[in-house]
Design a protein around this motif. Structure first.
Motif: not given
Lengths: 161, 105
Positions: A107, A111-112, A114-116, A118-119, A122, B4-5, B8, B84
């Protein structure tokens, strides 16, 4: 050579667990270098982690319910009863922590990455926790196995006297 | 390349909270069933073994809570780091808690 169903199930359980840990390492390394090009590989690897841990759960559960009671009795009357009371008790419940993390990993990996950043962070954390808890579980399995072995060795020693 | 964001996605947020809840639940129920034999017997009566019931309950809780939270706007304003920290601390504390419980109990 006498290989029983118990042997096959037990070793397959450990094998699935080790492969699940390796797959989580794979996810970790891929996520460290997350790019658009390896996005699908990260997702596929994370699904592999979940499937391998589900396999380890089913196989381990079958062995635990049908074959472990004999080993448990052996361990408890041997010199290392804590191999069951502490290590097996912890292992059988700690596994669910690893399983839940393994189910969450795909899950998070969808997420993307390479672009996020923070994801990606995680995914790195979840993969690392799967690896660490997985290694702990494998190590606990070794202690449990040694507890049974010590009990058998003591019985064999008594028989030889 | 996408911008970038710091957040989540909805599924990532919802199921991170669900995973943290399921992991803490797993440790709590492991301790409760060991301390309270009727609870253990009740769990065993549901599936034939308390361990089987616990595993199924963990997974069902994870999926159910995740799906419920998915339909809400939970944590939309929280940073990804919050999720996280929540999940990592739940896993570390619950894992260590299991070992300490069985070492002392």
């Amino acid at each position: 050579m006498n290989i029983t169903a118990s042997d096959v199930i037990l070793l397959a359980h450990a094998g699935f667990g080790v492969l699940g840990i390796l797959a989580a390492v794979w996810v970790f390394v891929e996520a460290l270098n997350a790019r658009e090009e390896n996005a699908s590989r990260i997702r596929n690897a994370s699904i592999v982690v979940a499937l391998l841990m589900i396999g380890a759960w089913i196989l381990g559960g079958d062995w635990y319910l049908h074959y472990y009671p004999a080993d448990k009795a052996l361990i408890l009357k041997g010199p290392w009863p804590f191999a069951h009371n502490l290590f097996m008790e912890t292992k059988e419940h700690l596994f669910f922590l690893t399983l839940i993390l393994a189910l969450y990993l795909p899950i998070a990996a969808f997420e993307k990455l390479h672009a996020n950043s923070h994801a990606r962070k995680m995914v790195l954390w979840v993969a690392m926790l799967i690896v660490l808890s997985g290694f702990a579980i494998e190590g606990f399995g070794g202690v449990i196995n040694h507890g049974a072995k010590l009990s058998l060795a003591r019985d064999a020693g008594k028989g030889a006297e | 390349m996408d911008a970038d964001t710091s957040r989540l996605g909805r599924a990532g947020r919802s199921f991170a909270v669900a995973a943290a809840i399921a992991i803490v639940f797993n440790t709590v129920i492991a301790c409760v069933k060991d301390a309270d034999k009727p609870v253990k017997a009740f769990m065993a009566s549901l599936s034939g073994h308390d361990w089987t019931t616990q595993g199924i309950a963990d997974v069902v809780l994870f999926v159910a809570v995740g799906l419920i939270l998915w339909k809400t706007s939970i944590g939309e304003k929280l940073s990804a780091n919050s999720f996280i920290y929540l999940l990592a601390s739940a896993a570390i504390v619950s894992g260590a808690g299991l070992f300490v419980w069985y070492a002392l109990y």
